[in-house]
Design a protein around this motif. Structure first.
Motif, PDB file in Angstrom:
ATOM      1  N   PHE A 287       3.422   3.224  12.661  1.00 19.94           N
ATOM      2  CA  PHE A 287       2.686   2.183  13.249  1.00 19.94           C
ATOM      3  C   PHE A 287       2.668   2.596  14.972  1.00 19.94           C
ATOM      4  CE2 PHE A 287       7.398   1.244  13.506  1.00 19.94           C
ATOM      5  CZ  PHE A 287       7.523   1.306  14.745  1.00 19.94           C
TER       6      PHE A 287
ATOM      7  N   ASP B 205      14.862  -2.417  12.322  1.00 16.21           N
ATOM      8  CA  ASP B 205      13.693  -2.223  12.025  1.00 16.21           C
ATOM      9  C   ASP B 205      12.852  -1.656  13.163  1.00 16.21           C
ATOM     10  OD1 ASP B 205      10.951  -2.390  11.416  1.00 16.21           O
ATOM     11  OD2 ASP B 205      10.937  -4.477  10.504  1.00 16.21           O
ATOM     12  N   PRO B 206      12.364  -0.296  13.030  1.00 17.53           N
ATOM     13  CA  PRO B 206      11.851   0.412  14.056  1.00 17.53           C
ATOM     14  C   PRO B 206      10.528  -0.293  14.597  1.00 17.53           C
ATOM     15  CG  PRO B 206      11.377   1.355  11.969  1.00 17.53           C
ATOM     16  CD  PRO B 206      12.361   0.403  11.530  1.00 17.53           C
ATOM     17  N   ARG B 207      10.026  -1.089  13.701  1.00 13.99           N
ATOM     18  CA  ARG B 207       8.653  -1.857  14.276  1.00 13.99           C
ATOM     19  C   ARG B 207       8.970  -2.715  15.187  1.00 13.99           C
ATOM     20  NH1 ARG B 207       6.876  -3.278   8.106  1.00 13.99           N
ATOM     21  NH2 ARG B 207       9.339  -3.481   8.169  1.00 13.99           N
TER      22      ARG B 207
ATOM     23  N   ASN C  79      -1.713   0.995   5.957  1.00 10.71           N
ATOM     24  CA  ASN C  79      -0.538   0.758   5.599  1.00 10.71           C
ATOM     25  C   ASN C  79       0.113   1.633   4.543  1.00 10.71           C
ATOM     26  OD1 ASN C  79      -0.785  -1.638   7.422  1.00 10.71           O
ATOM     27  ND2 ASN C  79      -2.009  -2.364   5.939  1.00 10.71           N
ATOM     28  N   ALA C  80      -0.553   2.867   4.439  1.00 10.56           N
ATOM     29  CA  ALA C  80      -0.114   3.600   3.228  1.00 10.56           C
ATOM     30  C   ALA C  80       1.127   4.415   3.533  1.00 10.56           C
ATOM     31  CB  ALA C  80      -1.344   4.740   2.881  1.00 10.56           C
ATOM     32  N   LEU C  81       1.518   4.680   4.773  1.00 13.11           N
ATOM     33  CA  LEU C  81       2.620   5.201   4.876  1.00 13.11           C
ATOM     34  C   LEU C  81       3.990   4.417   4.952  1.00 13.11           C
ATOM     35  CD1 LEU C  81       1.304   7.925   7.429  1.00 13.11           C
ATOM     36  CD2 LEU C  81       2.132   8.464   4.867  1.00 13.11           C
ATOM     37  N   MET C  82       5.145   4.748   4.315  1.00 11.29           N
ATOM     38  CA  MET C  82       6.517   3.918   4.475  1.00 11.29           C
ATOM     39  C   MET C  82       6.465   3.435   5.989  1.00 11.29           C
ATOM     40  SD  MET C  82       9.300   2.938   3.092  1.00 11.29           S
ATOM     41  CE  MET C  82      11.020   2.661   3.666  1.00 11.29           C
TER      42      MET C  82
ATOM     43  N   GLN D  33       3.662  12.459 -12.255  1.00  9.45           N
ATOM     44  CA  GLN D  33       4.382  12.609 -11.004  1.00  9.45           C
ATOM     45  C   GLN D  33       4.998  13.806 -10.484  1.00  9.45           C
ATOM     46  OE1 GLN D  33       7.041   9.594 -11.739  1.00  9.45           O
ATOM     47  NE2 GLN D  33       6.169   7.703 -10.510  1.00  9.45           N
TER      48      GLN D  33
ATOM     49  N   TYR E 142      12.710   2.914  -0.950  1.00  5.34           N
ATOM     50  CA  TYR E 142      11.565   2.314  -0.149  1.00  5.34           C
ATOM     51  C   TYR E 142      11.600   0.815  -0.228  1.00  5.34           C
ATOM     52  CZ  TYR E 142       9.425   6.938   0.941  1.00  5.34           C
ATOM     53  OH  TYR E 142       9.389   8.296   1.295  1.00  5.34           O
TER      54      TYR E 142
ATOM     55  N   ARG F  71      14.635  -1.092   0.956  1.00  3.69           N
ATOM     56  CA  ARG F  71      15.073  -0.844   2.347  1.00  3.69           C
ATOM     57  C   ARG F  71      14.242  -1.896   3.041  1.00  3.69           C
ATOM     58  NH1 ARG F  71      15.556   4.313   5.655  1.00  3.69           N
ATOM     59  NH2 ARG F  71      15.154   3.527   8.024  1.00  3.69           N
ATOM     60  N   ASN F  72      12.888  -1.842   2.626  1.00 11.02           N
ATOM     61  CA  ASN F  72      11.893  -2.926   3.416  1.00 11.02           C
ATOM     62  C   ASN F  72      12.243  -4.365   3.115  1.00 11.02           C
ATOM     63  OD1 ASN F  72      10.971  -0.817   4.759  1.00 11.02           O
ATOM     64  ND2 ASN F  72       9.068  -0.601   3.536  1.00 11.02           N
TER      65      ASN F  72
ATOM     66  N   ASP G  59       0.834  -1.298   0.222  1.00 12.28           N
ATOM     67  CA  ASP G  59      -0.040  -0.029   0.060  1.00 12.28           C
ATOM     68  C   ASP G  59       0.724   1.252  -0.020  1.00 12.28           C
ATOM     69  OD1 ASP G  59      -2.315  -1.516   0.171  1.00 12.28           O
ATOM     70  OD2 ASP G  59      -2.312  -1.877   2.361  1.00 12.28           O
ATOM     71  N   TYR G  60       2.027   1.268   0.720  1.00 12.14           N
ATOM     72  CA  TYR G  60       2.693   2.504   0.773  1.00 12.14           C
ATOM     73  C   TYR G  60       3.335   2.636  -0.590  1.00 12.14           C
ATOM     74  CZ  TYR G  60       6.861  -0.311   1.225  1.00 12.14           C
ATOM     75  OH  TYR G  60       7.933  -1.358   0.906  1.00 12.14           O
TER      76      TYR G  60
ATOM     77  N   THR H 213      13.042   6.854  -5.599  1.00 13.59           N
ATOM     78  CA  THR H 213      12.533   6.984  -4.222  1.00 13.59           C
ATOM     79  C   THR H 213      11.693   5.809  -3.901  1.00 13.59           C
ATOM     80  OG1 THR H 213      12.561   9.585  -4.371  1.00 13.59           O
ATOM     81  CG2 THR H 213      11.826   8.591  -2.175  1.00 13.59           C
TER      82      THR H 213
ATOM     83  N   TYR I  48       6.833   7.024  13.798  1.00 16.10           N
ATOM     84  CA  TYR I  48       6.770   6.006  12.785  1.00 16.10           C
ATOM     85  C   TYR I  48       5.093   5.670  12.612  1.00 16.10           C
ATOM     86  CZ  TYR I  48      11.666   5.162  12.834  1.00 16.10           C
ATOM     87  OH  TYR I  48      13.046   4.976  12.614  1.00 16.10           O
TER      88      TYR I  48
ATOM     89  N   LEU J 118      15.380  -6.560   4.706  1.00 15.32           N
ATOM     90  CA  LEU J 118      15.439  -6.758   6.249  1.00 15.32           C
ATOM     91  C   LEU J 118      15.448  -7.981   6.280  1.00 15.32           C
ATOM     92  CD1 LEU J 118      12.910  -4.060   7.417  1.00 15.32           C
ATOM     93  CD2 LEU J 118      15.281  -3.937   7.522  1.00 15.32           C
TER      94      LEU J 118
ATOM     95  N   THR K  36      10.160  15.617  -4.844  1.00 18.84           N
ATOM     96  CA  THR K  36       9.889  15.528  -6.149  1.00 18.84           C
ATOM     97  C   THR K  36       9.307  16.576  -6.899  1.00 18.84           C
ATOM     98  OG1 THR K  36       7.790  14.252  -5.331  1.00 18.84           O
ATOM     99  CG2 THR K  36       9.384  12.840  -6.131  1.00 18.84           C
TER     100      THR K  36
ATOM    101  N   LEU L 242       5.945  10.330  -5.943  1.00 19.26           N
ATOM    102  CA  LEU L 242       7.328   9.981  -5.652  1.00 19.26           C
ATOM    103  C   LEU L 242       7.980   9.484  -6.867  1.00 19.26           C
ATOM    104  CD1 LEU L 242       7.335   8.064  -2.272  1.00 19.26           C
ATOM    105  CD2 LEU L 242       7.984  10.371  -2.772  1.00 19.26           C
ATOM    106  N   LYS L 243       9.116   9.902  -6.813  1.00 16.78           N
ATOM    107  CA  LYS L 243      10.198   9.403  -7.933  1.00 16.78           C
ATOM    108  C   LYS L 243      10.231   7.901  -8.114  1.00 16.78           C
ATOM    109  CE  LYS L 243      12.745  13.537  -7.889  1.00 16.78           C
ATOM    110  NZ  LYS L 243      14.010  14.037  -7.219  1.00 16.78           N
ATOM    111  N   GLU L 244      10.598   7.529  -9.150  1.00 13.98           N
ATOM    112  CA  GLU L 244      10.627   6.005  -9.254  1.00 13.98           C
ATOM    113  C   GLU L 244      12.161   5.620  -8.359  1.00 13.98           C
ATOM    114  OE1 GLU L 244      12.278   4.459 -12.892  1.00 13.98           O
ATOM    115  OE2 GLU L 244      10.233   3.224 -13.033  1.00 13.98           O
TER     116      GLU L 244
END
Lengths: 343, 326, 265
Positions: B158, A332-334, B107-110, B90, A254, A257-258, A236-237, A250, B156, A261, B125, A246-248
């Motif tokens: 979450f 991982d901050p979560r 869950n839409a935010l990084m 964009q 993202y 990075r995820n 979703d993000y 960026t 964050y 992990l 951008t 957002l640029k490709e």
């Protein structure tokens, strides 16, 4: 509604500790049994060495043999040997080598360990970085030529037997083209020292074994990361970020990075196993590391040395395993901050 | 009526799956005017989410815009969004002139970045040069306006509760005061008590002039009726009825609208009086939609012509309906 | 005698590896359901309504309290496999996600076969075939369109109807329906709701209807229980609850529900 207590934390640590002890016990038991399952007599090499020069007086051989049997406890019944071994293993005493008698096992392992670490840690990390980057790019460009090429390349290099790859490198770059040396950790006749000349010589010898490890390991990382990235593409993000413009680049960062992990865990475990050396690679390149030492120990049935190398290896894998939890929490901050959901 | 903000003209958007077309949006036209909240209602498979992608011109494989135009009215000029390359959209349109509150805003935010860093990435951008402190100040003001504590941007995602996270998403989506905002099922994942807060927040966006107009996409007429003036009813990739929401509730024209409206269950005595209705059958597979009116296999008022000819939207008493009964 | 009696039910969860948390998911809950009664348990996520359902279904053991079905305590008086089978015939569940009740490798007929086996009947017997067709017809499904199909070939509504067909075969005294229509499109929901009403009319089945949707609860129930943070904070007839809520939480909840015929002020 909620109650907090510190006791569970201690319980968690102690439970983990007991678990480690039990698995350590099982692991060293296997380490005890396996070398003894190899047919042969560990003393024959040593006896041959001792009597190489002088005449072989049967009487003398017999008495030396008897002394050695007592020294290493090989004459005792297996369970006594086992108990003896276990008690010493838990005390951290790795014993005396048979083939290099009377050297201590630890004194044999210590000098080769830096060689192995110098070879393996950079090559594991390099393979991890290149593999993950390739895999991430392929996944991000799913279905493109880049993706297909990377996937096929990764599948091939991850399936090539790494010893074969090593031999191929020696054959082409060393034997035929004479670009790199194919043997040893440094030129024969030089003495390891902390001089520029020696370091350059070492690096020169370093390139081929390094390459053979990097190439054969990166494919696996690339394949894994590609799948993780594809999975993340529909997150979703990602969709929301794209629709905010957002640029490709960026978006890629993202996703990268995820999705790497979980691969960090894999890296930590690989590094933990590094102390054991890259057995066959070191043999092929005649590289003076732990793997090569293990090879020698195995071929002379040097029980204490085999056991010693494995115990150190097991210890470092354990340590890595233990550290992975903390590394993960760090990146991982979560996990670090704890999910607020689901209470 | 206000000036036009966004217009979709005769759009056909198909998913191309192994050389077959899934006709998710088939000849759909829609106009959104300044100051308006338009509700778009439909069940799963009606094409409402595809329509939101068409309105933003977020056309990605396997979706393809076969035909039609999407026009954005901007300071007296008209931009044909469907002609712009993705990079241009964009940089200059998405997040700036048009924006969206996504379906699963939870869950839409990084997830592994602090909210402020996500915001800074978005700003980078759109602008060549950014002043971090200025942006953070502005974002904090907007967060407070929307009812999220201004410290939330240093957290964050979450770490925020469901309702707060949803409002943080709304704040991020509207930072640059877009003219046109799509709200795609923004409340359906939330508990009732949070739903109302989020709805109020979206309503405020228009009242405070943060956005000019909103398309509110949902499957729930009772929710959209609290916020929209106009309702667009979609079935199987087509618009079957467009009308003021009050009139639709008073007297639905299209048989599908009727069925959908009468199957809504709310704790009101009117509902107990009329009972719960349901439409028999299932929506068609859009790879092989039925000929004629796409609703005819489930329609109890079906005429012979419905099987042969496609009804077009026509004006009936100031309302628009695509049905041969009128 | 009520068909279901729940007395002082409490369930405490322990969680957290490092910092132990104790969560009281269900707190001292008591209620009862008479024969032929439809009772709704209404609550938002985390209210404990599903935990309550799972305890009544004997999937979860309560920390304390008792559940009495048809005069027998389900945690004390069910000891043998036969007892359990008897219990499963009396209490049947219909779940939220109709997909999860099916095994995608078998035709959907299997869920009906399982019901017949529970009744001790041979699913292959010709008498069974009649029973199956009868049950499908009573939930508005055409046997020849359903039998032999695989789960993915049916819509969510059809799958949920099939689960209710199972209730027609077993004829349980009590149905625990946990959000049975929340994953089904609005326009087909009404049909499923009517099936529950029909079971109650014709078979005197009691139903515990677990939902977050006050509208549905208002429409279908004889009695509504409002659950909040593990407790039943209010109960009454639908009219009492809607027109005269007493607890703050209920008041707030009812105010938040979007209404169709009146716009919020």
């Amino acid at each position: 509604m909620k109650g907090y207590a510190l006791r569970p934390f201690l319980k968690y640590v102690s439970r983990k500790f007991i678990f480690l002890l039990v698995t350590y016990f099982i692991a060293i038991t296997i380490v005890f049994i396996l070398p003894r399952a190899i047919p042969g007599n560990p003393l024959s090499t040593l006896l041959r060495q001792i009597f190489q020069q002088g005449q072989a007086n049967p009487e003398l051989i017999r008495s030396v043999h008897k002394t050695l049997m007592e020294e290493f406890g090989l004459g005792k019944p297996w369970y006594e040997q086992y108990i003896d071994f276990i008690t010493r293993a838990f005390k951290g005493d790795l014993g005396t080598s048979i083939s290099s008698y009377p050297k201590k096992t630890l004194d044999l392992i210590a000098p080769v360990m830096p060689w192995t670490l110098i070879l393996l840690i950079p090559s594991i990390i390099t393979a991890w970085i290149i593999g993950n980057t390739l895999g991430a790019i392929a996944g991000f460009k799913r279905g493109s030529f880049t993706d297909k090429f990377t996937l096929n390349f990764s599948l091939i290099v991850s399936q090539i037997p790494y010893y074969w790859l090593g031999m191929l490198l020696i054959f082409t770059l060393s034997v035929k083209l004479h670009i790199f040396p194919g043997q040893g950790g440094y030129s024969q006749g030089t003495i390891p020292a902390f001089t520029l000349k020696f370091i350059l010589d070492m690096l020169y010898h370093y390139i081929l074994p390094f390459l053979s490890i990097v190439i054969s390991a990166l494919g696996g990382w690339a394949i894994g990361t590609r799948v993780l990235v594809i999975y993340e593409l529909d997150a979703d993000y990602v969709n929301f970020g794209e629709l905010l413009g957002l640029k490709e680049k960026t978006v890629f960062s993202y996703i990268f990075r995820n999705s790497i992990l979980p691969q960090v865990t894999g890296l930590a475990l690989s590094l933990g196993g590094a102390l054991g050396g890259a057995l066959i690679t070191e043999i092929i390149f005649n590289y003076p590391g732990t793997g090569y030492l293990l090879f020698r120990a195995l071929s002379t049935l040097d029980y204490p040395l085999i056991q010693g190398i494995f115990i150190i290896l097991i210890g470092s894998v354990y340590l890595a395993n233990f550290l992975v939890d903390f590394v993960y929490a760090l990146i991982d901050p979560r996990i670090r901050l704890g999910q607020s959901e689901g209470s | 009526m206000g000036n036009l903000v966004l217009q979709v003209e005769n759009a056909r958007a198909y998913y191309i799956v192994e050389n077959n077309y899934v006709r998710a949006i088939d000849d759909v036209s829609i106009s959104i005017r300044e100051g308006e909240v338009v509700g778009i209602v439909g069940e799963s498979g009606s094409g409402k989410t595809t329509l939101s992608n068409v309105m933003l011109v977020n056309i990605k494989k396997p979706l393809s815009l076969i035909d039609g135009k999407v026009k954005l009215y901007l300071n007296g000029s008209i931009i044909e969004l469907n002609k712009l390359p993705r990079e241009e959209l964009q940089r200059n349109i998405w997040g700036k002139e048009t924006s969206i509150i996504p379906q699963s805003a939870m869950n839409a935010l990084m997830p592994t970045k602090r909210i402020k860093d996500s915001i800074l990435d978005v700003m980078k951008t759109h602008f060549d040069e950014i002043h971090e402190n200025e942006i953070i100040d502005k974002a904090q003001t907007r967060f407070e306006e929307i009812g999220v504590s201004k410290d939330a941007i240093f957290r964050y995602p979450f770490e925020l509760s469901g309702g707060m996270r949803q409002r943080a998403v709304i704040a991020v989506a509207t930072l640059l005061n877009p003219r046109f905002l799509i709200a795609d099922e923004p409340t359906s994942a939330l508990d009732v008590s949070t739903q109302k807060m989020v709805l109020k927040t979206i309503q405020n966006l228009r009242e405070k002039g943060i956005v000019k107009s909103i398309a509110f996409i949902t499957h729930d007429i009772a929710t959209v009726r609290q916020i929209a003036e106009t309702l667009v009813v979609m079935y199987a990739g087509k618009i079957v009825e467009i009308s003021s929401i009050e009139e639709i509730i008073r007297e639905p024209l299209h048989p599908y609208t009727k069925g959908l409206l009468f199957s809504v269950v709310t704790p009101e005595p009117e509902v107990k009086e009329r009972g719960i209705y349901h439409i028999p059958g299932t929506p068609p597979n859009l790879m092989y939609p039925p000929p004629g009116c796409r609703f005819h296999p489930r329609c109890e008022y079906k005429l012979d012509i419905c099987e042969r000819e496609e009804p077009q939207l026509k004006v009936v008493n100031n309302r628009k309906v695509a049905c041969f009964l009128y | 005698m009520p068909i279901l009696e729940v007395n002082n039910l409490t369930k405490i969860y322990e969680s957290g590896m490092i910092i132990r948390r104790y969560i009281e998911a269900v707190k001292n809950v008591s209620f009862s359901i008479e024969e032929g009664e439809i009772v709704s348990l209404v609550g938002e996520s985390g209210s404990g309504k599903t935990t309550t359902a799972n305890i009544i279904l004997r999937f979860l053991k309560p920390t304390s309290g008792e559940v009495i079905v048809d005069g027998r305590d389900i945690w004390k008086d069910i000891n043998t496999f036969e007892d359990l089978k008897e219990y499963r015939k009396k209490v049947h569940a219909v779940f939220q996600d109709p997909f999860s009740s099916y095994n995608s490798f078998y035709p959907v007929d299997r869920v009906l076969y399982q019901a017949l086996e529970l009744l001790g009947k041979n699913p292959k017997a010709s008498e069974s075939k009649d029973l199956i067709e009868e049950s499908l017809v009573s939930v508005g499904l055409e046997p020849k369109h359903i039998l032999g199909k695989y789960p993915h070939q049916l819509s969510g509504g059809e799958k949920q109807r099939l689960m209710i067909a199972r209730c027609w075969l077993i004829r349980p005294k009590l149905i625990i329906a946990d959000e049975p229509v929340s994953m089904i499109d609005a326009s087909t929901r009404g049909g499923i709701i009517k099936l529950f009403e029909k079971l109650r009319e014709e078979e005197k089945t009691s139903i515990l209807f677990i939902t977050h949707d006050m509208g549905l609860a208002y429409y279908i129930s004889d009695k509504i229980l409002i659950m909040y943070l593990g407790e039943i904070v209010e109960q009454g007839t639908p009219e009492e609850i809607i027109s005269n809520p007493k607890h703050e939480y209920t008041k707030n909840l009812i105010e938040s529900i979007p209404t169709l015929y009146k716009k919020w002020s």
